[in-house]
Design an enzyme around this catalytic site. Structure first.
Site, PDB file in Angstrom:
ATOM      1  N   ASP A  95      39.502  40.125  48.355  1.00  0.00           N
ATOM      2  CA  ASP A  95      38.045  40.262  48.286  1.00  0.00           C
ATOM      3  C   ASP A  95      37.424  38.954  47.825  1.00  0.00           C
ATOM      4  O   ASP A  95      38.033  38.181  47.068  1.00  0.00           O
ATOM      5  CB  ASP A  95      37.638  41.422  47.379  1.00  0.00           C
ATOM      6  N   GLU A 160      39.188  42.428  42.855  1.00  0.00           N
ATOM      7  CA  GLU A 160      39.226  41.475  41.735  1.00  0.00           C
ATOM      8  C   GLU A 160      37.859  40.904  41.440  1.00  0.00           C
ATOM      9  O   GLU A 160      37.488  40.708  40.281  1.00  0.00           O
ATOM     10  CB  GLU A 160      40.217  40.351  42.049  1.00  0.00           C
TER      11      GLU A 160
END
Length: 422
Positions: A95, A160
């Protein structure tokens, strides 16, 4: 900007792209990953691409999805190869943060264009570049030497850069429930300030956030005797928090630091005394403190500041409420010797870095937090990746020479780590 594909489209596209990729070519892999618009919490095809690449090489791949109330579901990936023997895991995230204003980019942030020897794109450094390098490093190692003498895994999350609720922490618990046990972990976060090979993170400072809500009585500024101004006490409380340093640091960590990040009343009128005032703060702390001892110290400072911070002379001390925000994380250090449990891990990585760059990296605990704060509870963990100068910036980019250099370091690290556990 590229539109997000549907899950079905992402899977089909990933399989087609992976079929045409050389799994030992980090630049090609990175370009393909950048073209997957995986802005938190969207998967964007990035995990599907990694799955397809690893499945081709014999990895057993799982794609668990985690969610809980008040959060969006997040896709994750766990892929392993090998059976008995020492177990090394590489951890990372696909991500990325949003690209921001597209006009600030010289090219599409999800195109992976090469400009003057650098690949430009969101996630190039943080941290699709690290993932691409380790994927290629494993493929090269396997071609030259066969699979490692043990078990090697990829633990990759899509959460994250988000709240970090449905990602690594749940993925670790999921893997543990399946019987997975790790002997060491390398996180591919960008760790180098300026030059590849200058810094390895062997730990991280802890992080603790809080809010102090001071209560007052609203009124007109021309009639202060009819009101109680909470800002008076808030200023005293803030001073009490900041006046004395928390510590002077340790041999492994820099001094703990508290910052007041905001003082807010929600009052936009200059002729009104507000009814409340909030102080927001964050502490990045070293291993002199646990979360509980730091909370106790800060609570005592706040109480002393409130006692001294009367809303108005002759009136009682200010009333307040202390709230702890977000999920705190403790300071930790893997260490550079056997006593810290990470001697073989640190030794293998620093030797690989010196072998490939001639540099002896600094072993550091500086910077912010990462998902290593969750991994430390399962096995020794260290972090090493690309130069982080452009992470989260417009025109985030990585030099192709650094991408190749990191791949070479990771390949040497894999060989050295398993040799140390033979």
């Amino acid at each position: 900007m590229t539109e997000a594909p549907t899950p079905e489209e992402a899977a089909a596209r990933a399989a087609a792209i992976a079929a045409g990729l050389d799994p030992a070519d980090p630049a090609a892999i990175l370009a393909a990953l950048i073209r997957c618009p995986s802005v938190t919490p969207r998967e964007g095809g990035a995990l599907a691409l990694i799955e397809a690449l690893l499945a081709r090489q014999g990895f057993d791949v799982a794609r668990p999805v985690f969610e809980e109330a008040g959060t969006e579901p997040v896709e994750n990936l766990f892929a392993s190869i090998g059976e008995a023997g020492p177990h090394l895991v590489f951890a990372g995230h696909t991500d990325v943060v949003p690209p921001g204003t597209l006009g600030d980019w010289t090219s599409d942030p999800f195109a992976g264009e090469i400009v003057a020897g650098e690949m430009v794109g969101r996630g190039a450094v943080d941290m699709k570049g690290g993932i691409a390098a380790f994927l290629a490093a494993y493929a090269r190692h396997a071609r030259r030497n066969g699979p490692p003498p043990g078990r090697l895994s990829f633990l990759v999350t899509g959460d994250e850069e988000g709240p970090a609720v449905n990602g690594t922490v749940k993925l670790l618990d999921w893997a543990k429930a399946r019987g997975e046990r790790f002997d060491g972990c390398l996180v591919g976060e960008p760790t180098n300030p300026s030059v590849l090979g200058e810094m390895v993170k062997i730990g991280r400072r802890g992080s603790l956030s809080g809010e102090v809500r001071v209560a007052g009585t609203q009124g007109h500024v021309a009639y202060p005797h009819l009101a109680d101004n909470p800002v008076r006490a808030a200023v005293q409380i803030a001073e009490s928090l900041l006046a004395t340093p928390l510590d002077e640091g340790t041999g492994t960590f820099q001094p703990s630091n508290l910052e007041i990040t905001a003082i807010e009343t929600g009052n936009a009128s200059v002729n009104v005394i507000g009814a409340r005032c909030s102080i927001f703060f964050n502490v990045r702390f070293n291993d002199r403190w646990t979360i509980d001892t730091l909370k106790a110290e800060l609570a005592a400072r706040i109480a002393a500041g409130a006692a001294a911070g009367h809303l108005r002379p002759g009136r009682p001390a200010a009333g307040y409420e202390l709230l702890w925000r977000e999920r705190p994380s403790a300071a930790f250090s893997t260490g550079g010797d056997a006593a810290g449990g990470g001697g073989a891990l640190t030794g293998a990585l620093t030797a690989a870095i010196h072998q490939m760059t001639g540099r002896r990296p600094e072993l550091s605990t500086s910077g912010g937090t990462s998902d290593a704060r969750f991994i430390k509870d399962h096995c020794p963990v260290i972090e090493f990746g690309l130069v982080g100068k452009t992470m989260h910036m417009s025109n985030e980019r990585v030099a192709l020479s650094d991408l190749e250099g990191l791949t070479e370091i990771y390949e040497a690290f894999i060989a050295r780590w398993f040799a140390a556990h033979a």
